[in-house]
Design a protein around this motif. Structure first.
Motif, PDB file in Angstrom:
ATOM      1  N   SER A   1       0.843  -1.197   0.000  1.00 19.41           N
ATOM      2  CA  SER A   1       0.000   0.000   0.000  1.00 19.41           C
ATOM      3  C   SER A   1       0.875   1.242   0.000  1.00 19.41           C
ATOM      4  CB  SER A   1      -0.875  -0.027   1.249  1.00 19.41           C
ATOM      5  OG  SER A   1      -1.731   1.095   1.270  1.00 19.41           O
TER       6      SER A   1
ATOM      7  N   TRP B   1      -3.195   3.938  -2.663  1.00 22.98           N
ATOM      8  CA  TRP B   1      -3.291   2.910  -3.699  1.00 22.98           C
ATOM      9  C   TRP B   1      -2.699   1.589  -3.198  1.00 22.98           C
ATOM     10  CZ3 TRP B   1      -1.985   8.011  -4.856  1.00 22.98           C
ATOM     11  CH2 TRP B   1      -2.812   8.672  -5.760  1.00 22.98           C
TER      12      TRP B   1
ATOM     13  N   THR C   1      -1.627  -1.415  -9.724  1.00 29.86           N
ATOM     14  CA  THR C   1      -2.614  -1.046  -8.718  1.00 29.86           C
ATOM     15  C   THR C   1      -3.993  -1.621  -9.012  1.00 29.86           C
ATOM     16  OG1 THR C   1      -1.370   0.958  -8.272  1.00 29.86           O
ATOM     17  CG2 THR C   1      -3.688   0.966  -7.635  1.00 29.86           C
TER      18      THR C   1
ATOM     19  N   LYS D   1      -6.478  -1.388  -6.237  1.00 31.43           N
ATOM     20  CA  LYS D   1      -7.399  -0.774  -5.274  1.00 31.43           C
ATOM     21  C   LYS D   1      -7.061   0.696  -5.069  1.00 31.43           C
ATOM     22  CE  LYS D   1      -8.106  -4.935  -2.468  1.00 31.43           C
ATOM     23  NZ  LYS D   1      -7.648  -5.583  -1.223  1.00 31.43           N
ATOM     24  N   PHE D   2      -8.098   1.489  -4.827  1.00 31.39           N
ATOM     25  CA  PHE D   2      -7.913   2.864  -4.367  1.00 31.39           C
ATOM     26  C   PHE D   2      -8.541   2.955  -2.985  1.00 31.39           C
ATOM     27  CE2 PHE D   2      -9.095   7.210  -3.576  1.00 31.39           C
ATOM     28  CZ  PHE D   2      -7.944   7.890  -3.940  1.00 31.39           C
TER      29      PHE D   2
ATOM     30  N   LEU E   1     -10.518  -0.807  -7.317  1.00 28.21           N
ATOM     31  CA  LEU E   1     -10.342   0.427  -8.090  1.00 28.21           C
ATOM     32  C   LEU E   1     -11.672   0.841  -8.727  1.00 28.21           C
ATOM     33  CD1 LEU E   1      -7.615   1.893  -8.584  1.00 28.21           C
ATOM     34  CD2 LEU E   1      -7.434   0.606 -10.718  1.00 28.21           C
TER      35      LEU E   1
ATOM     36  N   TYR F   1     -11.044   5.638 -11.621  1.00 25.43           N
ATOM     37  CA  TYR F   1      -9.594   5.643 -11.362  1.00 25.43           C
ATOM     38  C   TYR F   1      -8.857   4.503 -12.044  1.00 25.43           C
ATOM     39  CZ  TYR F   1     -11.484   8.677  -7.726  1.00 25.43           C
ATOM     40  OH  TYR F   1     -12.179   9.634  -7.046  1.00 25.43           O
TER      41      TYR F   1
ATOM     42  N   ARG G   1       0.590   2.873 -10.879  1.00 22.91           N
ATOM     43  CA  ARG G   1       0.813   4.040 -10.021  1.00 22.91           C
ATOM     44  C   ARG G   1       2.309   4.317  -9.948  1.00 22.91           C
ATOM     45  NH1 ARG G   1       0.693   8.674  -8.744  1.00 22.91           N
ATOM     46  NH2 ARG G   1       1.212   9.272  -6.634  1.00 22.91           N
TER      47      ARG G   1
ATOM     48  N   LYS H   1      -4.243   4.263 -16.702  1.00 24.50           N
ATOM     49  CA  LYS H   1      -5.395   3.570 -16.104  1.00 24.50           C
ATOM     50  C   LYS H   1      -5.959   2.603 -17.142  1.00 24.50           C
ATOM     51  CE  LYS H   1      -7.613   7.602 -15.290  1.00 24.50           C
ATOM     52  NZ  LYS H   1      -8.592   8.532 -14.660  1.00 24.50           N
TER      53      LYS H   1
END
Ligand SMILES: Nc1nc2c(c(=O)[nH]1)N[C@H]1C(S)=C(S)[C@@H](COP(=O)(O)O)O[C@H]1N2
Ligand SMILES: [Mo]
Length: 259
Positions: free
Chosen positions: A139, A156, A202, A204-205, A210, A214, A221, A232
Motif C-alpha cells: 500500500s 493505492w 494497482t 485498489k484505491f 479500483l 480511477y 501508479r 489507467k
C-alpha cells in the motif's frame, strides 16, 4: 529573499511561478529543468512541495538555490523515494482526470478482461484479474501531480511492478515498459522507473476495488512521475528496447518528465 515577495501574486499564477523559479535556479539545474519541459507539475514533483498556495510558493522561491540538490536527488537518482503521507491527508473525493469526461471512461468487464504481457519476457501468458489479485499486496499514500496544475494525495494498493516483471522473466536490461489501455491511451516508463520500489500495479484505491473513474481493473501508479505517466484501464504491457512513446509523450510532454 524579501525581494521575492513582489514576484508572486496571491492565488498563484502558475506560469509566473515557473518563470520566477527558473530564473532563480543554479545554471545547470536551469538547463535541465528547461530541457525537461519547465512545467508547473515538474516543479512540484522536483521540489516535493505542494506549491499551489502562495505561502508555499514563496517558500519554494526562497529555496531555489538548493535546486541543484533536489534535481540530483529526484531526477538523477532512480532510487529516491517519493514522499509518503498519512490517512488524514487523503483527498476525498479524489479528482478524476482523462482526455475525456468521466461519463466516457471505459467500463471494463473484470471477468472478460485480461492483461496481455509481451515483448522481452520469458512468460508471455495473459493474466486474469483473479490471478493478479492473488499477488502480494502493498500500500502507498502518495501525491499524484498532474501537469494541468493540480495535485492530490491518494491511497493505492497493489503489487510492486518490479516483482511482477521478475515473475514473468522480463529482461530488466531492456529500456522501456510500454502500456496500452482500454481506450487506446498509451504511456511508456523507462526501466529504472518501472523497477522503482514505489511503482505499483494497482488494483485498489483507498482499500476498495479500483473504481471505474480511477482505472478499473488495473492502473500503474508511479509516484515519481507526473500523472500522465500513470496509465489507467491497462490492457497490455510490453517490455521493449524500442521507444514507443505515449498519448501525451507524443504531444511534446517530455518523456523523462513528469520529471
Ligand atoms: N487510460 C488512461 N490513463 C490515464 C489518462 C487517460 O486519459 N487515460 N490520463 C492521465 C492523466 S493526465 C492523469 S492526471 C491521471 C488521472 O488519474 P485519476 O483519474 O485517478 O486522478 O490519469 C492518467 N492516466
Ligand atoms: Mo494529468
Amino acid at each position: 529573499m524579501r525581494k521575492l515577495r513582489s514576484l508572486i501574486i496571491p492565488g498563484i499564477d502558475k506560469d509566473l511561478l515557473v518563470k520566477d523559479a527558473t530564473k532563480l535556479m543554479p545554471d545547470l539545474s536551469r538547463r535541465r529543468f528547461i530541457a525537461s519541459g519547465a512545467s508547473f507539475g515538474a516543479l512540484t514533483l522536483l521540489t516535493g512541495c505542494d506549491v499551489s498556495d502562495s505561502l508555499s510558493a514563496e517558500n519554494l522561491l526562497t529555496h531555489m538555490s538548493k535546486f541543484n540538490d533536489m534535481v540530483q536527488a529526484r531526477i538523477f537518482n532512480p532510487n529516491t523515494l517519493a514522499p509518503t503521507y498519512s490517512e488524514k491527508d487523503i483527498k476525498r473525493p479524489f479528482p478524476f482526470n482523462a482526455f475525456y469526461a468521466e461519463d466516457d471512461a471505459p467500463d471494463v468487464d473484470g471477468k472478460e478482461w485480461k492483461l496481455e504481457v509481451s515483448g522481452l519476457v520469458q512468460n508471455k501468458k495473459s493474466w486474469t484479474l483473479d490471478e493478479l489479485h492473488k499477488l502480494p499486496e502493498v500500500s502507498q499514500i502518495t501525491r499524484h501531480i498532474c501537469v494541468e496544475g493540480w495535485s492530490a494525495i491518494g491511497s493505492w494498493q497493489g503489487t510492486p511492478l518490479r516483482d511482477f516483471l521478475k515473475l514473468v522473466g522480463a529482461d530488466t536490461n531492456a529500456k522501456w515498459v510500454h502500456f496500452r489501455c482500454a481506450e487506446d491511451y498509451t504511456s511508456s516508463l523507462d526501466m529504472p522507473t518501472a523497477m522503482h520500489a514505489q511503482t505499483q500495479m494497482t488494483f485498489k484505491f483507498d482499500n476498495q476495488l479500483l473504481p471505474r473513474a480511477y482505472g478499473f481493473p488495473m492502473k500503474i501508479r508511479v509516484p515519481t512521475k507526473l500523472g500522465f505517466k500513470n496509465p489507467k484501464y491497462v490492457v497490455a504491457m510490453e517490455v521493449t528496447n524500442d521507444y514507443k512513446g505515449g498519448y501525451w509523450e507524443d504531444q511534446g510532454y517530455n518523456d523523462f518528465s513528469g520529471s
